[in-house]
Design a protein around this motif. Structure first.
Motif, PDB file in Angstrom:
ATOM      1  N   GLN A 263     -47.716 -27.271 105.452  1.00  0.00           N
ATOM      2  CA  GLN A 263     -47.850 -28.131 104.271  1.00  0.00           C
ATOM      3  C   GLN A 263     -47.143 -29.447 104.587  1.00  0.00           C
ATOM      4  O   GLN A 263     -45.948 -29.619 104.374  1.00  0.00           O
ATOM      5  N   ASP A 265     -46.943 -32.356 103.416  1.00  0.00           N
ATOM      6  CA  ASP A 265     -46.254 -33.144 102.392  1.00  0.00           C
ATOM      7  C   ASP A 265     -44.789 -32.745 102.266  1.00  0.00           C
ATOM      8  O   ASP A 265     -43.970 -33.535 101.765  1.00  0.00           O
ATOM      9  N   HIS A 266     -44.442 -31.540 102.716  1.00  0.00           N
ATOM     10  CA  HIS A 266     -43.050 -31.080 102.690  1.00  0.00           C
ATOM     11  C   HIS A 266     -42.283 -31.529 103.929  1.00  0.00           C
ATOM     12  O   HIS A 266     -41.069 -31.290 104.022  1.00  0.00           O
ATOM     13  N   PRO A 268     -41.963 -34.932 105.854  1.00  0.00           N
ATOM     14  CA  PRO A 268     -42.319 -36.353 105.924  1.00  0.00           C
ATOM     15  C   PRO A 268     -42.502 -36.881 107.343  1.00  0.00           C
ATOM     16  O   PRO A 268     -43.301 -37.782 107.584  1.00  0.00           O
TER      17      PRO A 268
END
Length: 281
Positions: A263, A265-266, A268
């Motif tokens: 994931q 988005d977790h 950066p």
């Protein structure tokens, strides 16, 4: 966005050996054998290589030039003659596709394909793996999803260019799904790069296996991959699989499994990492 580490190509169980790193540094991911496929290894068109001869000699004739080849993912236009409308794509089915569905894979997500590779050479007019070299996991290609198509939703003759693909000739499966590539990447700073392709030459940045390890599934990754209190790479939730160091982390990757989802988005730092992989050197 999600990054999917997708295991594809020859290995010890599918094909019986690694894919080759060619003498000129090219990565040649060999599609796994498939008795139902209409494509034969001899049909593949690879610059400067007779793929039927190569696969027969590297597998010691366990797979030969007339064996069916599961050309999937299919990323390069030049590998076969194409009908109008052809697009790069990946097919997935069964439990692996079930996992992708549960992870919420959608258009815009990015597949990074990896496989088992080993350096090869021509010795006494025959292909062989170079003695003393070790097999390792390398990234070899990518595909950013544009469309997700369920095979059951296709009507006969709807897209003739698809008829060659092995996922249209297997056993019926309600999970049978095709992922069609974007024409160009839709990622910050990368929209001038093709939405799918292969890493043509070996680069140390493409190596997942810890340098010097004789176990391909021991991966050395940037330290930001360490999950800490975040959702880890799928299939890798057990804390004992991970070790953190100041400059990197180590992961004992699962021995089997095709699709590992991050994931992004977790994490950066993943965007810059992807950009460094995909930007031409």
């Amino acid at each position: 966005m999600r990054i999917i580490f997708s295991r594809k190509g020859f290995d010890s169980s599918s094909g019986g050996c690694p894919s080759p790193v060619l003498p000129d540094g090219r990565l040649l991911s060999l599609p796994i054998p498939d008795v139902r496929s209409k494509i034969r290894y001899r049909d593949l068109q690879i610059e400067g290589i007779n793929p039927g001869r190569l696969v027969s000699q590297l597998t010691r004739s366990k797979v030969n030039s007339s064996s069916g080849a599961h050309l999937d993912p299919d990323l390069l236009n030049g590998h076969l003659p194409r009908l109008a409308g052809w697009r790069p794509l990946l097919g997935q089915t069964g439990s692996a596709q079930g996992h992708l569905s549960k992870q919420g894979i959608q258009p815009g997500d990015l597949f990074l394909f990896f496989g088992l590779f080993r350096e090869a050479e021509i010795y006494q007019r025959r292909w062989r793996f170079i003695p003393g070299t070790a097999a390792r996991h390398l990234l070899w290609g990518w595909l950013q999803i544009d469309e997700i198509v369920h095979v059951d939703s296709l009507t006969p003759g709807e897209q003739p260019w698809l008829n060659y693909h092995p996922h249209l000739h297997g056993e019926p499966d309600s999970n049978n799904t095709l992922y069609l590539a974007r024409q160009s990447l839709s990622l910050p700073g990368l929209n001038h790069i093709a939405g799918s392709g292969v890493f043509e030459q070996f680069d140390p940045r493409l190596q997942l296996t810890q340098p010097g390890s004789d176990k391909p599934s021991v991966w050395q990754l940037p330290s930001w991959f360490y999950p800490a209190d975040r959702q880890p790479l799928s299939y890798h939730h057990r804390a004992e699989r991970w070790q953190i160091n100041p400059s990197h982390c180590l992961l004992q990757a699962v021995a089997r499994g095709q699709e590992f989802v991050l994931q992004a988005d977790h994490y950066p730092q993943s965007a810059e990492w992807v950009a460094q992989l995909l930007m031409p050197s």
